[in-house]
Design a protein around this motif. Structure first.
Motif, mmCIF file in Angstrom:
data_model
loop_
_atom_site.group_PDB
_atom_site.id
_atom_site.type_symbol
_atom_site.label_atom_id
_atom_site.label_comp_id
_atom_site.label_asym_id
_atom_site.label_seq_id
_atom_site.Cartn_x
_atom_site.Cartn_y
_atom_site.Cartn_z
ATOM 1 N N ARG A 72 33.509 34.774 42.650
ATOM 2 C CA ARG A 72 34.906 35.031 42.253
ATOM 3 C C ARG A 72 35.237 34.256 40.976
ATOM 4 O O ARG A 72 35.893 34.774 40.083
ATOM 5 C CB ARG A 72 35.862 34.635 43.383
ATOM 6 C CG ARG A 72 37.307 34.870 43.069
ATOM 7 C CD ARG A 72 37.616 36.345 42.985
ATOM 8 N NE ARG A 72 38.986 36.519 42.545
ATOM 9 C CZ ARG A 72 39.394 37.485 41.747
ATOM 10 N NH1 ARG A 72 38.561 38.397 41.335
ATOM 11 N NH2 ARG A 72 40.643 37.564 41.380
ATOM 12 N N ALA A 73 34.773 33.024 40.866
ATOM 13 C CA ALA A 73 35.007 32.227 39.657
ATOM 14 C C ALA A 73 34.313 32.869 38.455
ATOM 15 O O ALA A 73 34.890 32.946 37.364
ATOM 16 C CB ALA A 73 34.522 30.792 39.856
ATOM 17 N N LEU A 97 33.582 36.004 38.162
ATOM 18 C CA LEU A 97 34.295 37.254 37.892
ATOM 19 C C LEU A 97 35.533 37.003 37.038
ATOM 20 O O LEU A 97 35.787 37.723 36.075
ATOM 21 C CB LEU A 97 34.675 37.940 39.203
ATOM 22 C CG LEU A 97 35.522 39.211 39.099
ATOM 23 C CD1 LEU A 97 34.818 40.270 38.254
ATOM 24 C CD2 LEU A 97 35.838 39.757 40.492
ATOM 25 N N LYS A 98 36.302 35.970 37.371
ATOM 26 C CA LYS A 98 37.489 35.646 36.571
ATOM 27 C C LYS A 98 37.099 35.327 35.134
ATOM 28 O O LYS A 98 37.737 35.796 34.183
ATOM 29 C CB LYS A 98 38.253 34.470 37.186
ATOM 30 C CG LYS A 98 39.049 34.837 38.404
ATOM 31 C CD LYS A 98 39.836 33.650 38.917
ATOM 32 C CE LYS A 98 40.642 34.045 40.127
ATOM 33 N NZ LYS A 98 41.511 32.981 40.594
ATOM 34 N N LYS A 99 36.044 34.541 34.964
ATOM 35 C CA LYS A 99 35.570 34.196 33.629
ATOM 36 C C LYS A 99 35.105 35.451 32.891
ATOM 37 O O LYS A 99 35.437 35.655 31.721
ATOM 38 C CB LYS A 99 34.433 33.180 33.721
ATOM 39 C CG LYS A 99 33.909 32.725 32.378
ATOM 40 C CD LYS A 99 32.799 31.706 32.524
ATOM 41 C CE LYS A 99 32.286 31.322 31.138
ATOM 42 N NZ LYS A 99 31.112 30.479 31.203
ATOM 43 N N GLU A 113 36.032 38.566 33.406
ATOM 44 C CA GLU A 113 37.196 39.396 33.068
ATOM 45 C C GLU A 113 37.949 38.832 31.862
ATOM 46 O O GLU A 113 38.409 39.590 31.004
ATOM 47 C CB GLU A 113 38.129 39.522 34.271
ATOM 48 C CG GLU A 113 37.578 40.403 35.366
ATOM 49 C CD GLU A 113 38.431 40.411 36.631
ATOM 50 O OE1 GLU A 113 38.398 41.426 37.331
ATOM 51 O OE2 GLU A 113 39.115 39.401 36.915
ATOM 52 N N ASN A 114 38.067 37.516 31.794
ATOM 53 C CA ASN A 114 38.755 36.905 30.657
ATOM 54 C C ASN A 114 37.992 37.107 29.348
ATOM 55 O O ASN A 114 38.596 37.312 28.296
ATOM 56 C CB ASN A 114 38.974 35.411 30.889
ATOM 57 C CG ASN A 114 40.026 35.140 31.938
ATOM 58 O OD1 ASN A 114 40.882 35.973 32.211
ATOM 59 N ND2 ASN A 114 39.947 33.978 32.552
ATOM 60 N N ALA A 151 32.928 44.587 36.299
ATOM 61 C CA ALA A 151 33.886 43.753 37.038
ATOM 62 C C ALA A 151 34.159 44.341 38.419
ATOM 63 O O ALA A 151 34.255 43.601 39.411
ATOM 64 C CB ALA A 151 35.175 43.605 36.251
ATOM 65 N N LYS A 182 33.389 42.536 41.948
ATOM 66 C CA LYS A 182 34.452 42.369 42.943
ATOM 67 C C LYS A 182 33.992 42.902 44.303
ATOM 68 O O LYS A 182 34.246 42.275 45.335
ATOM 69 C CB LYS A 182 35.717 43.095 42.498
ATOM 70 C CG LYS A 182 36.880 42.891 43.441
ATOM 71 C CD LYS A 182 38.147 43.557 42.962
ATOM 72 C CE LYS A 182 39.243 43.276 43.963
ATOM 73 N NZ LYS A 182 40.418 44.079 43.754
ATOM 74 N N HIS A 185 31.674 40.386 45.792
ATOM 75 C CA HIS A 185 32.478 39.247 46.251
ATOM 76 C C HIS A 185 33.113 39.547 47.607
ATOM 77 O O HIS A 185 33.039 38.746 48.543
ATOM 78 C CB HIS A 185 33.560 38.913 45.216
ATOM 79 C CG HIS A 185 34.617 38.009 45.744
ATOM 80 N ND1 HIS A 185 35.819 38.480 46.219
ATOM 81 C CD2 HIS A 185 34.650 36.671 45.909
ATOM 82 C CE1 HIS A 185 36.547 37.463 46.643
ATOM 83 N NE2 HIS A 185 35.862 36.358 46.469
#
Length: 111
Positions: free
Chosen positions: A28-29, A31-33, A35-36, A68, A72, A75
């Motif tokens: 999840r971490a 994935l956030k990176k 996506e950013n 992404a 997800k 995840h």
């Protein structure tokens, strides 16, 4: 113990569930990176607003969105496995405790 006997080591389920939970958290971490760094805004900033770059930019945005989405799904799957393992472990512990009571051990048997 023979090969035909079932055995469930104390804490094995909890440990395995925790490993899946940690993997899900790490993913999840990431994935956030991801996506950013690869979201539509980041890609558009990289290609600019040239008409010629629209096709390439759109391909990158589509790829980023697909990647992404796949991350997800993985995840969520890891998280679901961790939840299922926790439930199995809890049920196994309850069953073990109830079986121990039947044989005069544990909290209900007084031994």
């Amino acid at each position: 113990m023979t090969d035909d006997e079932a055995y469930y080591a104390d804490g094995a389920g909890r440990g395995l569930a925790k490993k899946f939970e940690l993997q899900a958290y790490d993913l999840r971490a990431y994935l956030k990176k991801f996506e950013n760094e690869t979201g539509e805004e980041a890609i558009s900033d990289g290609f600019g607003l040239l008409t010629e770059s629209d096709e390439v930019r759109n391909a990158y945005v589509e790829y980023s969105t697909t990647a992404a989405s796949a991350m997800k799904a993985v995840h969520e799957h890891l998280d679901a496995i961790a939840d299922a393992l926790r439930k199995v472990n809890k049920n196994t512990e309850v069953n073990d405790d109830e079986t121990a009571v039947l044989f005069g051990k544990g909290s209900g048997g007084g031994k």
